[in-house]
Motif scaffolding. Structure first.
Motif, mmCIF file in Angstrom:
data_model
loop_
_atom_site.group_PDB
_atom_site.id
_atom_site.type_symbol
_atom_site.label_atom_id
_atom_site.label_comp_id
_atom_site.label_asym_id
_atom_site.label_seq_id
_atom_site.Cartn_x
_atom_site.Cartn_y
_atom_site.Cartn_z
ATOM 1 N N TYR A 100 0.842 -1.175 0.000
ATOM 2 C CA TYR A 100 0.000 0.000 0.000
ATOM 3 C C TYR A 100 0.884 1.234 0.000
ATOM 4 O O TYR A 100 2.037 1.189 0.441
ATOM 5 N N GLU A 101 0.342 2.341 -0.487
ATOM 6 C CA GLU A 101 1.113 3.579 -0.509
ATOM 7 C C GLU A 101 1.643 3.904 0.885
ATOM 8 O O GLU A 101 2.789 4.338 1.037
ATOM 9 N N GLY A 114 23.938 -0.203 -1.631
ATOM 10 C CA GLY A 114 23.565 0.384 -0.349
ATOM 11 C C GLY A 114 23.773 1.889 -0.266
ATOM 12 O O GLY A 114 23.566 2.496 0.777
ATOM 13 N N THR A 115 24.155 2.524 -1.379
ATOM 14 C CA THR A 115 24.350 3.975 -1.418
ATOM 15 C C THR A 115 22.983 4.663 -1.458
ATOM 16 O O THR A 115 22.133 4.307 -2.277
ATOM 17 N N PRO A 116 22.773 5.658 -0.573
ATOM 18 C CA PRO A 116 21.483 6.362 -0.577
ATOM 19 C C PRO A 116 21.225 7.071 -1.913
ATOM 20 O O PRO A 116 22.112 7.698 -2.471
ATOM 21 N N VAL A 117 19.983 6.938 -2.393
ATOM 22 C CA VAL A 117 19.565 7.565 -3.649
ATOM 23 C C VAL A 117 18.521 8.639 -3.364
ATOM 24 O O VAL A 117 18.489 9.672 -4.013
ATOM 25 N N GLY A 118 17.658 8.391 -2.385
ATOM 26 C CA GLY A 118 16.592 9.336 -2.075
ATOM 27 C C GLY A 118 15.549 8.708 -1.178
ATOM 28 O O GLY A 118 15.857 7.839 -0.366
ATOM 29 N N GLU A 119 14.286 9.139 -1.384
ATOM 30 C CA GLU A 119 13.180 8.687 -0.546
ATOM 31 C C GLU A 119 11.912 8.574 -1.389
ATOM 32 O O GLU A 119 11.673 9.394 -2.270
ATOM 33 N N VAL A 120 11.090 7.576 -1.091
ATOM 34 C CA VAL A 120 9.805 7.419 -1.766
ATOM 35 C C VAL A 120 8.848 8.478 -1.213
ATOM 36 O O VAL A 120 8.682 8.593 0.000
ATOM 37 N N VAL A 121 8.240 9.269 -2.126
ATOM 38 C CA VAL A 121 7.306 10.307 -1.687
ATOM 39 C C VAL A 121 5.865 10.023 -2.101
ATOM 40 O O VAL A 121 4.943 10.626 -1.559
ATOM 41 N N ALA A 122 5.658 9.098 -3.055
ATOM 42 C CA ALA A 122 4.292 8.774 -3.470
ATOM 43 C C ALA A 122 4.285 7.487 -4.282
ATOM 44 O O ALA A 122 5.320 7.046 -4.784
ATOM 45 N N LEU A 123 3.114 6.909 -4.394
ATOM 46 C CA LEU A 123 2.875 5.767 -5.271
ATOM 47 C C LEU A 123 1.748 6.181 -6.198
ATOM 48 O O LEU A 123 0.663 6.554 -5.748
ATOM 49 N N GLU A 124 2.005 6.158 -7.500
ATOM 50 C CA GLU A 124 0.972 6.477 -8.485
ATOM 51 C C GLU A 124 0.463 5.167 -9.062
ATOM 52 O O GLU A 124 1.218 4.428 -9.686
ATOM 53 N N THR A 125 -0.811 4.890 -8.821
ATOM 54 C CA THR A 125 -1.394 3.676 -9.377
ATOM 55 C C THR A 125 -1.910 3.994 -10.766
ATOM 56 O O THR A 125 -2.670 4.941 -10.957
ATOM 57 N N ARG A 126 -1.473 3.212 -11.730
ATOM 58 C CA ARG A 126 -1.833 3.411 -13.127
ATOM 59 C C ARG A 126 -2.390 2.100 -13.670
ATOM 60 O O ARG A 126 -2.066 1.024 -13.166
ATOM 61 N N LEU A 131 3.758 3.387 -10.435
ATOM 62 C CA LEU A 131 5.008 4.141 -10.473
ATOM 63 C C LEU A 131 5.325 4.662 -9.079
ATOM 64 O O LEU A 131 4.433 5.156 -8.384
ATOM 65 N N LEU A 132 6.582 4.553 -8.685
ATOM 66 C CA LEU A 132 7.042 5.153 -7.440
ATOM 67 C C LEU A 132 7.566 6.548 -7.758
ATOM 68 O O LEU A 132 8.324 6.728 -8.715
ATOM 69 N N VAL A 144 9.555 6.005 -11.156
ATOM 70 C CA VAL A 144 10.209 4.724 -11.404
ATOM 71 C C VAL A 144 9.126 3.656 -11.530
ATOM 72 O O VAL A 144 8.275 3.535 -10.635
ATOM 73 N N PRO A 145 9.113 2.879 -12.608
ATOM 74 C CA PRO A 145 8.165 1.764 -12.684
ATOM 75 C C PRO A 145 8.371 0.829 -11.484
ATOM 76 O O PRO A 145 9.500 0.431 -11.191
ATOM 77 N N PHE A 146 7.286 0.524 -10.797
ATOM 78 C CA PHE A 146 7.365 -0.325 -9.602
ATOM 79 C C PHE A 146 7.275 -1.780 -10.040
ATOM 80 O O PHE A 146 6.238 -2.427 -9.925
ATOM 81 N N VAL A 147 8.396 -2.271 -10.587
ATOM 82 C CA VAL A 147 8.496 -3.647 -11.072
ATOM 83 C C VAL A 147 9.720 -4.287 -10.447
ATOM 84 O O VAL A 147 10.693 -3.610 -10.107
ATOM 85 N N ALA A 148 9.690 -5.609 -10.294
ATOM 86 C CA ALA A 148 10.770 -6.336 -9.626
ATOM 87 C C ALA A 148 12.124 -6.142 -10.290
ATOM 88 O O ALA A 148 13.153 -6.141 -9.616
#
Length: 175
Positions: A100-101, A114-126, A131-132, A144-148
């Motif tokens: 869930y979001e 393990g290098t920090p890239v950022g933070e998830v701020v939302a989940l867009e359901t399409r 998409l994250l 980012v496409p939320f795929v494995a």
């Protein structure tokens, strides 16, 4: 556990109906008249803490909901951007359990090393794929496409997810 099942959009017609952005995989099972939803709205909006579903219908591919506490269009307009939350029992799930979001927002995003890239701020359901929305360490945001293949690890208890992004994924807007 309370999870977001919808975000209220604009008012529809005169009898208090609203459009919703569905954030559940089972809208027919969640949008049952008589269901009571907790709400999350901006402070001072006057939105009730709970709304009781009066009716739900699918109209031209969009869900329209009406609530016992909202009799007319004026009341419906005040609900815009309110999140509807529903208590979902925590279940022991397998590898393909969904997220869930509320599980994802706030997770630290790391690359495979393990290098920090950022933070998830939302989940867009399409319709095609979710998409994250990731806020990068430099302040930019990207989808980012939320795929494995791109997100091989989601560690909610550990507060992180691993993003194996191809080179240039976040550089598309910099031409």
């Amino acid at each position: 556990m309370d999870v977001v099942v919808a975000r209220i959009g604009k008012a529809h017609a005169l009898r208090g109906e609203v459009t919703v952005e569905v954030r559940t995989d089972d809208p027919r099972g969640r949008f049952v008249p008589g269901t009571v939803f907790a709400t999350q709205a901006r402070r001072g909006s006057g939105v009730p803490r709970e709304l009781t579903l009066r009716s739900a219908r699918l109209h031209s591919g969009t869900w329209l909901l009406a609530f016992e506490e909202i009799p007319d269009r004026t009341g419906a307009e005040s609900l815009r951007d309110t999140l509807l939350l529903h208590d979902v029992p925590a279940e022991a799930g397998g590898e393909d359990e969904g997220y869930y979001e509320s599980d994802l927002v706030g997770l630290r995003v790391e690359d495979p090393a393990g290098t920090p890239v950022g933070e998830v701020v939302a989940l867009e359901t399409r319709p095609a794929q979710d998409l994250l929305e990731v806020r990068l360490s430099d302040g930019r945001t990207g989808l980012v496409p939320f795929v494995a293949a791109l997100v091989p690890v989601v560690d909610v208890p550990g507060g992180r997810l691993v993003l194996d992004a191809p080179d240039g994924l976040f550089d598309l807007g910099e031409a």
